[in-house]
Design an enzyme around this catalytic site. Structure first.
Site, PDB file in Angstrom:
ATOM      1  CG  ASP A 311      -2.520   0.141   0.873  1.00 30.26           C
ATOM      2  OD1 ASP A 311      -2.731   0.087  -0.595  1.00 30.26           O
ATOM      3  OD2 ASP A 311      -3.236   0.397   1.807  1.00 30.26           O
ATOM      4  CG  ASP A 358      -0.580  -8.614  10.663  1.00 31.08           C
ATOM      5  OD1 ASP A 358      -1.315  -8.442   9.939  1.00 31.08           O
ATOM      6  OD2 ASP A 358      -0.842  -8.792  11.863  1.00 31.08           O
ATOM      7  CG  ASP A 360       5.325  -8.191  12.257  1.00 28.38           C
ATOM      8  OD1 ASP A 360       4.261  -7.940  11.676  1.00 28.38           O
ATOM      9  OD2 ASP A 360       5.109  -8.594  13.384  1.00 28.38           O
ATOM     10  CG  ASP A 455      -8.666  -8.302  13.216  1.00 27.50           C
ATOM     11  OD1 ASP A 455      -9.646  -7.531  13.751  1.00 27.50           O
ATOM     12  OD2 ASP A 455      -7.653  -8.315  13.583  1.00 27.50           O
TER      13      ASP A 455
END
Length: 860
Positions: A311, A358, A360, A455
C-alpha cells in the site's frame, strides 16, 4: 458395565423386591437411588464388589432383599458413621476413612464428568460432530432432545444458584455457608475433571452472587448525595467485573482442543492458495523473512501464489518481489487501510483459499498442511485461525524481566480463550496467521471496512451468514511484538476503539444468524474493553473514606470481611485454576491498569461516535539505545500513586491521632490502598524501557551445525540464537582461538539437504561462544537460510516447562515487580531531582552492614 446389563440388573432387582414383599413405592424409590449409584459410582470395581458382598453386615438395619421406602435415610446415617470410624467384619478389616471417601467421590465425579463430556460434546453445534472422539451410540439421541436435557439441567442449576444467592443469613450463617463453600472448592481443585471445574464455576458465581446481592440490598450509602453517587459507582464497577467473570466462565467452560486434520494423500486434490502479505510503511528488512517463509511453505509450487500487497507503492518492494518470485500488487486508491488493501487484492487474484500474514509474521513451512485439512474436510468452515505467537518479547515481558517460560500477556486470549470460542463455533479472526475460504469472504463483501478492527468484525459477519470457524492451538507463525510500552498502548487503543465500534454498529445481540453462545462470545470480547473505568474506580475506591469519611460500602467491618473476602478468594482461586499456564497470578491487574486510562477516552468516544477513529499501523523493528523511564506514558500511574500515597498517610494519621478511630475500617481501606500501590508500582516498572541493541531480535533455538575455518578445519557446534543477520554458536571441546573478522563457513543440514552460508566472526566469548555475521550473496541464499531457521518445521512450538504459578508465588512476584518500579522512579528522576537518589544513597552509608569476614579475638 454396559448400559443394557445395568438395566437388566435393575429390572431383576425390582422383581426380587416385589416378590419378597416390598411395596411399589419402596421399589420405585430404591430403584431410583440404586440407578444413580450405578451411574455415578464404579460399583463393578473390586472395592465396591467387596462392599456390596458385606452390605448386610455393614447395614444390619436394612434388609437388602426387601427394602423399605426410607431405607435411603438409614443408609445415609449408617454410611456417615462408617466413614468416621473404623469398622471390622467377619471377612477381615475394611477401613473406611474420610480420605477413602474423598478418593471415591473424586472417582465418581470424574466418571460423571466423562459422561457429561460425552453427551455435552454431542449437544454442541452440529459442525463439531465430525470429531472422531464422538461415540456413534450418542447419535441415537436427536439434537433437540440433547439440547432440551442440557437446558433443563442448566435451568435447575440456575434456580438453585438464585436460591443460594438470595437466601438471607446473619453473619454467623454467612460464615458457616462460606466455610462449606471454601472447603468444597479446596477439595474440588484437587480433582482433575471437567465437571469439577464447572462446579468451581458454580461455587464462585454463588459466592460472588451473594456478595453482590448483599451489596445491592444492604450496603448503599444513602446518607448524602455524594455517598449515593460514590457507592453506586463502585457497585457498578463490581457488577461489570461480575458479568465479565460469568461470561468468561461460560466461554471456556469446555474448551475444544482441536487438532490438525490430515491432508489428502493425493496432492492433486490440494487447492490453490493465495498468500497475502499486506504492508504499508514497514522496511524491507521486516518484510523479507515473511516473504521467504511463505515461498518455503510445503505446498505444490503450481498451487501456491505469494503476493506482497504494497500500500506504499514502493519500487524497491516491486523489484524485490520480482527477484524472489513473489507476486506484487499495489493500488491507486488507498482507502480503508489494511482491509481495503486485502479486498483490492481479492479482485485481481482467484485462489480458492486466502491466507493472510502480517508482514512481520513468519510462518513455519508446515503452516498450510496443518491448517488446510479442516477446510478441505468441511466445506462449511470459512476460517481456520492459529495463535498469534511472537518471537520478540513484548514490553511487559521485556521491561518486567519475565522468564520466557512464563505466559505472556497475549497468551490468555490467543492460546486459551480462542479454544473456548471454537467450542461455540465463534473463533475470531485475528488479522494474521489464518486461512479463509474465498467464497465465504466474497459472500460477506470481503474484509470488513466499517471498523478499525476489521478482523474480528469479519469473523462476526461470517458467522452471521452461517459459516463455521475453527481454531488450531498450534503456533505455526511468529511475529514481532511492539518494542515500547507507548507503541503497545497505541496498538491496544486501536483494538479497544474497534471493538466498541462493532458493539455499536453490528451488536452481536441484534440481527439474525448467530446462536446464543456465539452472541455471548462476541459480546464478551467487546465488553472486555470497557474495563478502563471500572479498573480506575477500584484504584481510587478506598480514598473517599480517607479524604472525607464517605463510606463507599456502608456496612460493618465484620460484614465486609464475611462477604468481601470470600468473594475475592473464590474468584482468584477459580481463575488461578482456570487460567493456569495462560496467565500468571495477579498480573491481570497490572495489564489492565497499564491500559485503563488510555482506553477510557477512545472507548467512550467510540460508544457515542462509532464512526470516529482511523486505522494506525504499529511500528516494528526498532532499537532502544539506553535504558530509560517513559515519564510521559507513566503520568496517569504517577497521579494514582500520589493519591493513594496521600490516602495511606491519612490512614496512619487517623489510626494514631483520631480521637475515635475505626481500626477495622481503617485496616480494610489501608490494605486495599497497599494492594493498589503494588499494582501501580508494577505498572511503573513496565514503563522502564530496557535496552534493545539488536535491530533484528534474536530467536532462541537449539540446532546442530558445523563450521569450517579458512584452513578447512571442521568443528561441531550448536546454534543457540539467530536473527536475519547474525547467529550465535556454542562450541564444545574446541581450543582454537577465533579472531574478529575471520571468515567462517556455516554448514547446516535440513530435510536431508546440505546448505553452506558465508559468515565472519563478530566476537569470540569465553567458553567457546561465537557471534557470527551472515553474508548473503543473493536472495536465494537468504531464502535458504530462512528455510533452515525461520520457516523450519515446528520452529515456533514452545518447549513445555513447569512454571511455579501458585497464588503465593504470584503475590511475591507482584511485590518484587512493584519494588522494582518504585526503585526505578527514584533512579530515573529527571533533571535537578537527581539529587534525591544521591541523598538517599548517602544516608544509606550510615546503615550497619555485615562485615566481609567474621571477627574473632585475634582481629580485635
Amino acid at each position: 458395565m454396559p448400559s443394557a446389563t445395568i438395566l437388566n440388573y435393575l429390572v431383576n432387582k425390582a422383581r426380587l423386591w416385589r416378590a419378597n414383599g416390598s411395596t411399589k413405592v419402596s421399589v420405585a424409590v430404591n430403584i431410583f437411588w440404586l440407578a444413580l449409584a450405578w451411574l455415578f459410582l464404579p460399583l463393578e470395581s473390586k472395592p465396591f464388589t467387596a462392599y456390596r458382598a458385606a452390605f448386610q453386615e455393614f447395614y444390619p438395619q436394612i434388609n437388602p432383599h426387601a427394602p423399605k421406602t426410607l431405607d435411603c435415610v438409614r443408609w445415609l446415617s449408617q454410611t456417615l458413621f462408617l466413614i468416621c470410624f473404623r469398622t471390622s467384619v467377619r471377612k477381615g478389616w475394611l477401613r473406611l476413612s474420610i480420605s477413602w471417601a474423598v478418593n471415591k467421590i473424586a472417582a465418581a465425579l470424574t466418571r460423571l464428568g466423562d459422561w457429561v463430556g460425552h453427551y455435552g460434546a454431542l449437544a454442541l453445534d452440529g459442525n463439531h460432530k465430525s470429531f472422531e472422539t464422538i461415540d456413534k451410540k450418542g447419535e441415537e439421541l436427536s439434537r433437540p432432545i440433547k439440547l432440551t436435557l442440557l437446558w433443563i439441567l442448566g435451568g435447575l442449576a440456575a434456580a438453585l444458584a438464585v436460591l443460594c444467592i438470595t437466601q438471607p443469613f446473619n453473619i454467623q450463617g454467612q460464615v458457616v455457608f462460606l466455610s462449606v463453600m471454601l472447603l468444597s472448592a479446596l477439595a474440588l481443585r484437587k480433582i482433575k475433571a471437567r465437571l469439577t471445574l464447572m462446579l468451581l464455576f458454580v461455587i464462585s458465581m454463588v459466592v460472588s452472587g451473594r456478595y453482590l446481592w448483599w451489596r445491592c440490598t444492604s450496603t448503599l450509602n444513602t446518607d448524602s448525595a455524594m455517598g449515593i453517587f460514590l457507592s453506586c459507582l463502585l457497585l457498578a464497577a463490581e457488577l461489570y467485573a461480575f458479568v465479565v467473570m460469568v461470561l468468561g466462565y461460560f466461554q471456556v467452560c469446555w474448551v475444544l482442543d482441536r487438532k490438525p486434520y490430515p491432508m489428502p494423500n493425493d496432492q492433486a486434490l490440494w487447492p490453490h492458495v493465495d498468500i497475502f502479505i499486506p504492508t504499508y510503511n514497514e522496511s524491507l528488512d521486516v518484510v523479507k523473512p515473511t516473504v521467504f517463509a511463505a515461498l518455503n511453505l510445503q505446498w505444490p509450487a503450481d498451487k501456491l501464489h505469494v503476493y506482497i500487497l504494497d500500500d506504499g507503492s514502493r519500487p524497491l518492494f516491486e523489484e524485490f518481489a520480482k527477484q524472489v518470485g513473489a507476486g506484487y500488487i499495489k493500488r491507486e486508491e488507498h482507502n480503508h487501510a489494511k482491509a481495503g488493501n486485502i479486498n483490492h487484492a481479492m479482485t485481481v487474484t482467484n485462489g480458492e483459499f486466502v491466507t493472510i500474514f502480517d508482514c512481520d509474521h513468519v510462518p513455519s513451512s508446515d503452516f498450510l498442511v496443518k491448517t488446510m485439512g479442516w477446510l478441505i474436510k468441511d466445506p462449511n468452515i470459512a476460517l481456520v485461525q492459529t495463535p498469534h505467537h511472537f518471537y520478540s518479547p513484548d514490553p511487559f515481558e521485556k521491561n518486567l524481566h519475565l522468564d520466557r517460560t512464563m505466559p505472556i500477556e497475549n497468551s490468555l486470549f490467543h492460546d486459551f480463550i480462542q479454544k473456548g470460542n471454537d467450542t461455540w463455533n465463534a473463533t475470531m479472526f485475528c488479522g494474521s496467521s489464518a486461512v479463509m475460504r474465498r467464497k465465504a469472504l466474497e459472500e460477506v463483501g470481503g474484509i470488513a471496512v466499517e471498523t478499525v478492527t476489521e478482523d474480528a468484525h469479519t469473523s462476526l459477519k461470517l458467522n452471521r451468514k452461517g459459516w463455521s470457524s475453527a481454531f488450531i492451538d498450534l503456533p505455526l507463525a511468529s511475529g514481532l511484538s511492539t518494542e515500547t510500552l507507548a507503541a503497545h498502548i497505541g496498538q491496544r487503543i486501536r483494538w479497544a476503539r474497534g471493538m466498541i465500534q462493532i458493539f455499536r454498529l453490528d451488536n452481536p445481540f441484534l440481527g439474525k444468524g448467530l446462536s446464543l453462545p456465539q452472541r455471548l462470545c462476541f459480546f464478551n470480547a467487546m465488553f472486555h474493553f470497557f474495563h478502563g473505568l471500572p479498573r480506575l474506580i477500584f484504584l481510587v475506591a478506598p480514598l473517599p473514606y480517607m479524604f472525607a469519611n464517605v463510606y463507599v460500602i456502608y456496612a460493618t467491618a465484620a460484614a465486609i470481611f464475611a462477604y468481601v473476602l470470600p468473594h475475592m478468594i473464590h474468584s482468584a482461586l477459580t481463575n488461578q485454576i482456570l487460567q493456569r499456564g495462560y496467565r500468571y497470578p495477579f498480573l491481570s491487574g497490572v495489564y489492565e491498569t497499564v491500559l485503563s486510562w488510555y482506553i477510557l477516552l477512545p472507548t467512550t468516544v467510540a460508544l457515542i461516535f462509532p464512526h470516529k477513529g482511523k486505522f494506525n499501523v504499529t511500528a516494528k523493528g526498532g532499537t532502544i539505545g539506553e535504558k530509560y523511564l517513559d515519564w510521559p506514558v507513566s503520568r496517569p500511574y504517577l497521579i494514582l500513586i500520589g493519591l493513594n500515597m496521600i490516602g495511606l498517610l491519612i490512614g496512619f494519621y487517623k489510626a494514631f491521632f483520631d480521637p475515635n478511630p475505626e481500626y477495622l475500617t481503617l485496616a480494610i481501606n489501608m490494605g486495599w490502598i497497599a494492594y493498589n500501590l503494588m499494582i501501580l508500582g508494577a505498572s511503573m516498572a513496565v514503563a522502564v524501557e530496557e535496552v534493545q541493541k539488536h535491530q533484528f531480535p534474536r530467536i532462541h533455538c537449539k540446532i546442530d551445525v558445523n563450521i569450517c575455518d579458512e584452513e578447512d578445519a571442521n568443528y561441531k557446534a550448536t546454534m543457540t540464537q539467530y536473527s536475519q543477520s547474525e547467529v550465535r554458536l556454542s562450541l564444545s571441546g574446541c581450543e582454537k582461538v577465533w579472531k574478529k573478522g575471520e571468515s567462517i563457513r556455516l554448514l547446516m543440514i535440513y530435510k536431508e539437504k546440505y546448505y553452506c552460508f558465508k559468515t565472519t566472526v563478530l566476537s569470540a566469548e569465553p567458553g567457546n561462544v561465537l557471534e557470527l555475521s551472515l553474508c548473503f550473496d543473493d536472495y536465494e541464499t537468504e531464502k535458504a537460510f530462512n528455510r533452515c531457521t525461520f520457516s523450519r518445521e515446528g520452529m515456533w512450538v514452545p518447549e513445555k516447562v513447569n512454571v511455579d504459578d501458585r497464588m503465593l508465588t504470584g503475590f511475591l512476584k507482584l511485590g518484587s515487580l512493584s519494588w522494582y518500579g518504585y526503585k526505578s522512579m527514584i533512579e530515573f528522576l529527571p533533571g535537578k531531582l537527581q539529587i534525591v537518589p544521591k541523598v538517599l544513597s548517602w544516608c544509606l552509608t550510615f546503615a550497619p552492614r555485615k562485615p566481609a569476614r567474621a571477627l574473632n579475638s585475634n582481629t580485635l
